[in-house]
Motif scaffolding. Sequence first.
Motif, PDB file in Angstrom:
ATOM      1  N   VAL A   4      17.736  22.097   9.681  1.00 45.31           N
ATOM      2  CA  VAL A   4      17.765  20.648   9.491  1.00 45.31           C
ATOM      3  C   VAL A   4      18.941  20.017  10.237  1.00 45.31           C
ATOM      4  O   VAL A   4      18.826  18.930  10.807  1.00 45.31           O
ATOM      5  N   ALA A  53      18.126  19.337  14.179  1.00 39.64           N
ATOM      6  CA  ALA A  53      16.763  19.063  14.618  1.00 39.64           C
ATOM      7  C   ALA A  53      16.735  17.918  15.622  1.00 39.64           C
ATOM      8  O   ALA A  53      17.345  16.871  15.392  1.00 39.64           O
ATOM      9  N   GLU A  57      15.633  14.639  17.624  1.00 40.93           N
ATOM     10  CA  GLU A  57      14.979  13.407  17.193  1.00 40.93           C
ATOM     11  C   GLU A  57      13.499  13.465  17.524  1.00 40.93           C
ATOM     12  O   GLU A  57      13.101  13.840  18.612  1.00 40.93           O
ATOM     13  N   GLU A 115      11.100  15.417  16.032  1.00 40.59           N
ATOM     14  CA  GLU A 115      10.364  16.570  15.518  1.00 40.59           C
ATOM     15  C   GLU A 115       9.851  16.324  14.101  1.00 40.59           C
ATOM     16  O   GLU A 115       8.691  16.603  13.791  1.00 40.59           O
ATOM     17  N   TRP A 116      10.709  15.815  13.246  1.00 45.01           N
ATOM     18  CA  TRP A 116      10.289  15.572  11.873  1.00 45.01           C
ATOM     19  C   TRP A 116       9.169  14.545  11.826  1.00 45.01           C
ATOM     20  O   TRP A 116       8.182  14.710  11.114  1.00 45.01           O
ATOM     21  N   GLU A 117       9.370  13.473  12.593  1.00 44.19           N
ATOM     22  CA  GLU A 117       8.379  12.405  12.590  1.00 44.19           C
ATOM     23  C   GLU A 117       7.021  12.914  13.056  1.00 44.19           C
ATOM     24  O   GLU A 117       5.970  12.527  12.519  1.00 44.19           O
ATOM     25  N   MET A 174       5.802  16.010  12.854  1.00 49.01           N
ATOM     26  CA  MET A 174       5.178  16.844  11.826  1.00 49.01           C
ATOM     27  C   MET A 174       4.603  16.008  10.694  1.00 49.01           C
ATOM     28  O   MET A 174       3.488  16.263  10.226  1.00 49.01           O
ATOM     29  N   VAL A 175       5.356  15.026  10.246  1.00 52.81           N
ATOM     30  CA  VAL A 175       4.852  14.149   9.184  1.00 52.81           C
ATOM     31  C   VAL A 175       3.618  13.392   9.662  1.00 52.81           C
ATOM     32  O   VAL A 175       2.615  13.274   8.941  1.00 52.81           O
ATOM     33  N   VAL A 177      11.158  20.963   6.805  1.00 51.09           N
ATOM     34  CA  VAL A 177      10.268  19.812   6.976  1.00 51.09           C
ATOM     35  C   VAL A 177       8.820  20.262   7.105  1.00 51.09           C
ATOM     36  O   VAL A 177       7.906  19.628   6.563  1.00 51.09           O
ATOM     37  N   TYR A 178       8.599  21.372   7.811  1.00 53.92           N
ATOM     38  CA  TYR A 178       7.232  21.908   7.898  1.00 53.92           C
ATOM     39  C   TYR A 178       6.716  22.232   6.500  1.00 53.92           C
ATOM     40  O   TYR A 178       5.582  21.872   6.142  1.00 53.92           O
ATOM     41  N   THR A 211       5.770  19.085   4.621  1.00 52.51           N
ATOM     42  CA  THR A 211       4.483  18.487   5.004  1.00 52.51           C
ATOM     43  C   THR A 211       3.324  19.282   4.441  1.00 52.51           C
ATOM     44  O   THR A 211       2.310  18.702   4.027  1.00 52.51           O
TER      45      THR A 211
END
Length: 264
Positions: A110, A113, A115, A117-119, A121-122, A171-172, A175
């Motif tokens: 985390v 990470a 910028e 990548e999280w967005e 995956m979500v 984060v994976y 989700t």
Amino acid sequence: MAATERPAEHGNSALEGTVALVTGASSGIGAATALALAAQGAAVALVARRSDRLQQVAEQIIGRGGRALCVEADVADRSEAFAAVDSVVSHFSRLDTVVNNAGVMLLGPVADAPEGEWERMVAVNQLGCLYVTQRAQPHLVRAAASEPRHVSDIVNISSTAGRVARPGSAVYSMTKAAVVALSESLRQEMQPLRVRVSVVEPGNVATELVHHTREELREGLEAQVGGIERMAPEDIARTICFVVTSPRRVAVNEVLVRAADQTW
């Protein structure tokens, strides 16, 4: 969108006369599932971003006597997801089965990470599943009220990561846990309408997912699973076929499928 089909030659099968939509159908579990559903008699809509890869899967289905429709779309985009469902129903005039398989796995700590990548995956893993499901619901309800099966199905693909979080998968895992929660709530909402909702949680499968991870982290990820004989996409496709071809009186709500050597 490209339509490709010819009259089926495989005779009566469990899904004869039905239509299935599979997201993430250009490779891996999605492609294997599309082929498996077509073998059961379903006309299959293949949805993904890579149209050339979709066409290759469609050609395999046609070569085996099935029917296929290629729909290029990014399900993380609400308008594209909605348009994909609309295109399928417009072409085939019904929709009986939805397999929400599209997903990305961008692993890493985390703390650092990159910028976006999280967005991503979500957007793909959660919102893409939600968009397709929302748009498909009324068509699935109508299909469940009619021949040939008087039942329809939503199958959401989660992961063992939705049950067991490990370092680098925060984060994976988030989700995929969300997909499980969505599936259970939706199951209760749709049950009176004869729309079955199932979640399939695969463990280690030999797919392209691992290649989504940043190159500098890929070696460590490969080392984690190096001693595991990974499942084939066809193993998960068989599980999905079992779920959707079960008799109307049976609802398989959740299936956890681990590689035999997998401990988590």
